[in-house]
Structure formats: structure tokens, C-alpha cells
Design an enzyme around this catalytic site. Structure first.
Site, PDB file in Angstrom:
ATOM      1  N   ALA A  32       1.458  -1.487   0.271  1.00  0.00           N
ATOM      2  CA  ALA A  32       0.007  -0.106   0.326  1.00  0.00           C
ATOM      3  C   ALA A  32       0.883   1.188   0.180  1.00  0.00           C
ATOM      4  O   ALA A  32       1.047   2.251   1.062  1.00  0.00           O
ATOM      5  CB  ALA A  32      -1.420   0.267   1.374  1.00  0.00           C
ATOM      6  N   LEU A  33       1.564   1.404  -0.937  1.00  0.00           N
ATOM      7  CA  LEU A  33       3.075   2.156  -0.666  1.00  0.00           C
ATOM      8  C   LEU A  33       2.519   3.758  -1.260  1.00  0.00           C
ATOM      9  O   LEU A  33       1.646   3.541  -2.026  1.00  0.00           O
ATOM     10  CB  LEU A  33       4.008   2.105  -2.037  1.00  0.00           C
ATOM     11  CG  LEU A  33       4.264   0.967  -1.575  1.00  0.00           C
ATOM     12  CD1 LEU A  33       5.613   0.076  -3.245  1.00  0.00           C
ATOM     13  CD2 LEU A  33       5.666  -0.086   0.147  1.00  0.00           C
ATOM     14  N   HIS A  37       6.967   5.374   1.562  1.00  0.00           N
ATOM     15  CA  HIS A  37       7.879   4.115   1.155  1.00  0.00           C
ATOM     16  C   HIS A  37       8.457   4.663   0.213  1.00  0.00           C
ATOM     17  O   HIS A  37      10.348   4.580  -0.335  1.00  0.00           O
ATOM     18  CB  HIS A  37       7.372   3.656   0.485  1.00  0.00           C
ATOM     19  CG  HIS A  37       6.038   2.819   1.674  1.00  0.00           C
ATOM     20  ND1 HIS A  37       4.454   3.117   1.772  1.00  0.00           N
ATOM     21  CD2 HIS A  37       6.287   1.892   2.233  1.00  0.00           C
ATOM     22  CE1 HIS A  37       3.969   2.668   2.586  1.00  0.00           C
ATOM     23  NE2 HIS A  37       4.723   2.163   3.159  1.00  0.00           N
ATOM     24  N   GLY A 147      11.699   4.003   8.559  1.00  0.00           N
ATOM     25  CA  GLY A 147      11.629   5.900   8.060  1.00  0.00           C
ATOM     26  C   GLY A 147      11.119   6.384   9.896  1.00  0.00           C
ATOM     27  O   GLY A 147      10.718   5.204  10.793  1.00  0.00           O
ATOM     28  N   ASP A 150       8.305   5.472  12.243  1.00  0.00           N
ATOM     29  CA  ASP A 150       7.596   4.546  12.918  1.00  0.00           C
ATOM     30  C   ASP A 150       8.929   4.365  13.848  1.00  0.00           C
ATOM     31  O   ASP A 150       9.257   4.143  14.311  1.00  0.00           O
ATOM     32  CB  ASP A 150       7.616   3.671  11.686  1.00  0.00           C
ATOM     33  CG  ASP A 150       6.383   3.248  11.247  1.00  0.00           C
ATOM     34  OD1 ASP A 150       5.475   2.785  11.918  1.00  0.00           O
ATOM     35  OD2 ASP A 150       6.173   3.841  10.387  1.00  0.00           O
ATOM     36  N   GLN A 153       9.531   2.317  16.566  1.00  0.00           N
ATOM     37  CA  GLN A 153       9.976   0.237  15.475  1.00  0.00           C
ATOM     38  C   GLN A 153      11.795   0.909  15.231  1.00  0.00           C
ATOM     39  O   GLN A 153      13.056  -0.555  15.462  1.00  0.00           O
ATOM     40  CB  GLN A 153       9.347   0.697  13.826  1.00  0.00           C
ATOM     41  CG  GLN A 153       9.613   0.009  13.339  1.00  0.00           C
ATOM     42  CD  GLN A 153       9.271  -0.639  12.214  1.00  0.00           C
ATOM     43  OE1 GLN A 153       8.142  -1.209  12.097  1.00  0.00           O
ATOM     44  NE2 GLN A 153       9.170   0.195  10.597  1.00  0.00           N
ATOM     45  N   SER A 185       0.528   7.811   5.519  1.00  0.00           N
ATOM     46  CA  SER A 185       0.653   6.535   5.751  1.00  0.00           C
ATOM     47  C   SER A 185      -0.466   5.522   4.898  1.00  0.00           C
ATOM     48  O   SER A 185      -1.256   6.026   4.231  1.00  0.00           O
ATOM     49  CB  SER A 185      -0.193   6.671   7.834  1.00  0.00           C
ATOM     50  OG  SER A 185      -0.589   5.282   8.215  1.00  0.00           O
ATOM     51  N   SER A 186      -0.630   4.271   5.514  1.00  0.00           N
ATOM     52  CA  SER A 186      -1.057   3.554   4.352  1.00  0.00           C
ATOM     53  C   SER A 186      -2.225   3.258   5.024  1.00  0.00           C
ATOM     54  O   SER A 186      -3.411   2.974   3.991  1.00  0.00           O
ATOM     55  CB  SER A 186      -0.514   2.310   4.181  1.00  0.00           C
ATOM     56  OG  SER A 186       0.196   1.969   4.133  1.00  0.00           O
ATOM     57  N   ARG A 187      -2.094   3.611   5.897  1.00  0.00           N
ATOM     58  CA  ARG A 187      -3.095   3.518   6.910  1.00  0.00           C
ATOM     59  C   ARG A 187      -4.894   4.699   6.717  1.00  0.00           C
ATOM     60  O   ARG A 187      -6.103   5.162   6.929  1.00  0.00           O
ATOM     61  CB  ARG A 187      -3.579   3.597   8.239  1.00  0.00           C
ATOM     62  CG  ARG A 187      -3.328   2.066   9.267  1.00  0.00           C
ATOM     63  CD  ARG A 187      -2.971   1.420   9.904  1.00  0.00           C
ATOM     64  NE  ARG A 187      -2.728   0.148  10.427  1.00  0.00           N
ATOM     65  CZ  ARG A 187      -1.469  -0.069  10.843  1.00  0.00           C
ATOM     66  NH1 ARG A 187      -0.713   0.077  10.639  1.00  0.00           N
ATOM     67  NH2 ARG A 187      -2.279  -1.647  11.104  1.00  0.00           N
TER      68      ARG A 187
HETATM   69  P1  AMP Z   1       4.664   0.013   6.104  1.00  0.00           P
HETATM   70  O1  AMP Z   1       4.333  -0.610   4.967  1.00  0.00           O
HETATM   71  O2  AMP Z   1       3.946   0.681   7.268  1.00  0.00           O
HETATM   72  O3  AMP Z   1       5.579  -0.918   7.485  1.00  0.00           O
HETATM   73  O4  AMP Z   1       6.245   0.677   5.922  1.00  0.00           O
HETATM   74  C1  AMP Z   1       7.739   0.240   5.398  1.00  0.00           C
HETATM   75  C2  AMP Z   1       8.590   1.704   6.015  1.00  0.00           C
HETATM   76  O5  AMP Z   1       8.097   2.789   5.522  1.00  0.00           O
HETATM   77  C3  AMP Z   1       8.683   1.866   7.651  1.00  0.00           C
HETATM   78  O6  AMP Z   1      10.068   1.908   7.323  1.00  0.00           O
HETATM   79  C4  AMP Z   1       8.366   2.817   8.060  1.00  0.00           C
HETATM   80  O7  AMP Z   1       8.684   4.032   8.375  1.00  0.00           O
HETATM   81  C5  AMP Z   1       8.399   4.039   6.785  1.00  0.00           C
HETATM   82  N1  AMP Z   1       7.319   4.658   6.263  1.00  0.00           N
HETATM   83  C6  AMP Z   1       6.216   4.569   6.493  1.00  0.00           C
HETATM   84  N2  AMP Z   1       5.517   6.222   5.969  1.00  0.00           N
HETATM   85  C7  AMP Z   1       6.692   6.698   5.893  1.00  0.00           C
HETATM   86  C8  AMP Z   1       6.075   8.447   6.014  1.00  0.00           C
HETATM   87  N3  AMP Z   1       4.821   8.828   5.418  1.00  0.00           N
HETATM   88  N4  AMP Z   1       7.354   9.024   5.965  1.00  0.00           N
HETATM   89  C9  AMP Z   1       9.113   7.598   6.210  1.00  0.00           C
HETATM   90  N5  AMP Z   1       8.669   6.902   5.891  1.00  0.00           N
HETATM   91  C10 AMP Z   1       7.989   5.503   6.113  1.00  0.00           C
END
Ligand code: AMP
Length: 285
Positions: A32-33, A37, A147, A150, A153, A185-187
Site C-alpha cells: 500500500a505504498l 515508502h 522511516g 515509526d 520501531q 501512512s497506508s492507513r
Molecule cells: P509500512 O509499510 O507501514 O510497514 O512501512 C514501511 C517503511 O516505510 C517503514 O520503515 C516506515 O517507517 C516507512 N514509512 C511509512 N510511512 C512513512 C512516511 N510518511 N515517511 C517516511 N517513511 C515512512
């Protein structure tokens, strides 16, 4: 871009990509990029000879009442985006490839992994650390890109890399935001138009803390109190946590200065959102 489904294929392909001291950058995602990402992919492209991304909605990091089944899955679109960015390899395994029957080993980081989101989502960081450890072992990347959005994380994974002696350089990229400040955010796609507006209070409240600190306030109790009040008073928002902590240990600090992490999580409708700022740091807008 090669799309791989098995660990064997990844090992073979990565061995070839790393031949002759070539560096490999790894960007783990759940798909859900969005541009957040892609900023990690761009950072990886800029500093590594080859770039691998993963898309895996990791079941072990979701609690029983969380949104694993509903989590957005946009695989075709994700592939097109990664292809455009020049990613060399995409690993998109089935659940059974990552967790075959009988798998029972987990990576547990009880202290750092029990704070912030780890406190609100028991077991979450155990799942995250386990899947990232597996990806590190599978790819053996030179660098891995995560990122700042998080932030907890990042702290958990830094602890894991240190404690388990992973030979991987952690690269943390700034939070990418929409023009109105909402952290991507994907959400976010779960939010209605009204909730999308209400969600802006997270970034607004964090910026206010930044400003007040810049004006000389150092007392974290006072700052935390104001931050919580602003979020608790906001329409349509239910505060989960608002903390001011050391960015590495995630332990509360009493004195706020450069490098301190101000992190919030809140429910907007049925969607749980997180955001943070690091005092004295600039983020990507
Ligand atoms: P996810 O798909 O949510 O697990 O995120 C994958 C990676 O993308 C993780 O390292 C997240 O911290 C990073 N990420 C998600 N949203 C953002 C954002 N808005 N800015 C920078 N990195 C992000």
C-alpha cells in the site's frame, strides 16, 4: 524489476547482486505504498549499488483485534511504483514462505519493545523484530532503510541490530508528510473526509511542542501535559499516548533538549495514527 516469491530465489539473486563488493540496500514494507515508502527507496538508490524492496503484510505484528485482514493491499500499483523507482528486486512472499508450519522462534525485545506502541499493542514489536531479523538473514543487505515516522520501531530495530550483532547499517529517513502536515501512512486511506481533517491535530500539537521548546521551555511534564490536553480536547480524536522520551531507549526524559523524541498515537474514528517529531531535527515536507 524481478519479483521473487521464495527465499531460495532471493538468496541466489542477492548473491549475484552483491558480487564484487557491490552494496545492497533493503527497504522492507507492508505495501500500500505512498511517497513515504518511495523516499526510502530513493535514499537506498542514492547510496547503494542495488536495491531490494519487500512487500509482506506480516501477520505476527498484528494483534487479534487489529486490522490484518482489512490492511490495504494494492500489489499491482505497488509493483508499478517500485519499477518506476528502479528497484532491482521485489520480494513478496506468501505467509507460508515466511512462517512455515512449525516455525516457533521469535525475537523479543521486552524493554524497548514494551514502550510506546509496544505498550499499546502487546506483541507488536516481537512480530516486527522477528520479520525484520528474518529479512536481514535472507537478504544480508549492506544497509536497511526505515522511516522516522515509526520512531519506536526504529528504536526497537536498532536495539536488535546491536544485541544480535547484525552486520547491517540502519538508515533512518525523515517523515514524509502531505502538504497540510499529515504524516503519510497506508492507513490514511481508511479516513473519511471529516476524519482526515480531524487527524491534522496530531501534527499541529507536535509542532506546538517544538515551538514552545524553541522558546525555552524544558520541563517535559509541562510539555507532555499540554500536548495531552490538546489531543484530548480535539474533536473526533481519542488519545492513545503522548510521550516525551529518549529516542534510543524510549524512556521518559525530564529535561527536553535536542534529539528528544515527542511521539503521539491517537484513534481518529476506527483508525489508529502515529506521528512524532525529534526536537532540533528537520523533517521532509
Ligand atoms: P509500512 O509499510 O507501514 O510497514 O512501512 C514501511 C517503511 O516505510 C517503514 O520503515 C516506515 O517507517 C516507512 N514509512 C511509512 N510511512 C512513512 C512516511 N510518511 N515517511 C517516511 N517513511 C515512512
Amino acid at each position: 524489476m524481478e519479483i521473487l516469491r521464495t527465499i531460495d530465489e532471493v538468496r541466489r539473486t542477492c548473491n549475484a547482486l552483491k558480487r564484487g563488493d557491490r552494496t545492497l540496500g533493503l527497504v522492507p514494507t507492508m505495501g500500500a505504498l505512498h511517497v513515504g515508502h518511495l523516499s526510502l527507496v530513493r535514499a537506498a538508490k542514492a547510496s547503494c549499488d542495488a536495491v531490494a524492496a519487500t512487500i509482506f503484510v506480516n501477520p505476527t505484528q498484528f494483534g487479534p483485534n487489529e486490522d490484518f485482514a482489512a490492511y490495504p493491499r494494492t500489489f499491482e500499483q505497488d509493483c508499478a511504483m517500485l519499477e518506476r523507482e528502479g528497484v532491482d528486486v521485489l520480494f513478496a512472499p506468501a505467509r507460508e514462505e515466511m512462517y512455515p508450519a512449525g516455525a516457533e522462534t521469535f525475537v523479543d525485545i521486552p524493554m524497548v519493545g514494551g514502550r510506546l506502541d509496544g505498550a499499546s499493542r502487546p506483541g507488536h514489536f516481537r512480530g516486527v523484530a522477528t520479520v525484520v531479523a528474518k529479512l536481514f538473514n535472507i537478504f544480508q543487505p549492506t544497509c536497511a532503510f526505515f522511516g522516522q515516522k515509526d520512531a519506536a520501531q526504529v528504536a526497537v530495530l536498532r536495539t536488535m541490530v546491536r544485541d544480535l550483532n547484525f552486520d547491517v547499517e540502519m538508515v533512518v529517513c525523515p517523515t514524509v508528510r502531505e502538504v497540510d502536515g499529515l504524516a503519510m501512512s497506508s492507513r490514511n486511506r481508511y479516513l473519511s473526509a471529516e476524519e482526515r481533517e480531524q487527524a491534522l491535530v496530531l501534527e499541529r500539537a507536535l509542532r506546538r511542542v517544538e515551538r514552545v521548546v524553541a522558546e525555552g521551555e524544558r520541563d517535559s511534564d509541562r510539555l507532555r501535559g499540554e500536548l495531552r490536553r490538546e489531543l484530548e480536547d480535539a474533536a473526533g480524536v481519542r488519545l492513545d499516548y503522548a510521550e516525551i522520551v529518549d529516542a534510543r531507549s524510549l524512556e521518559p526524559v525530564s529535561d527536553v533538549g535536542d534529539g528528544v523524541l515527542v511521539a503521539v498515537a491517537a484513534w481518529v474514528g476506527k483508525t489508529r495514527l502515529i506521528d512524532n517529531v525529534v526536537i532540533g531535527a528537520e523533517d521532509a515536507r
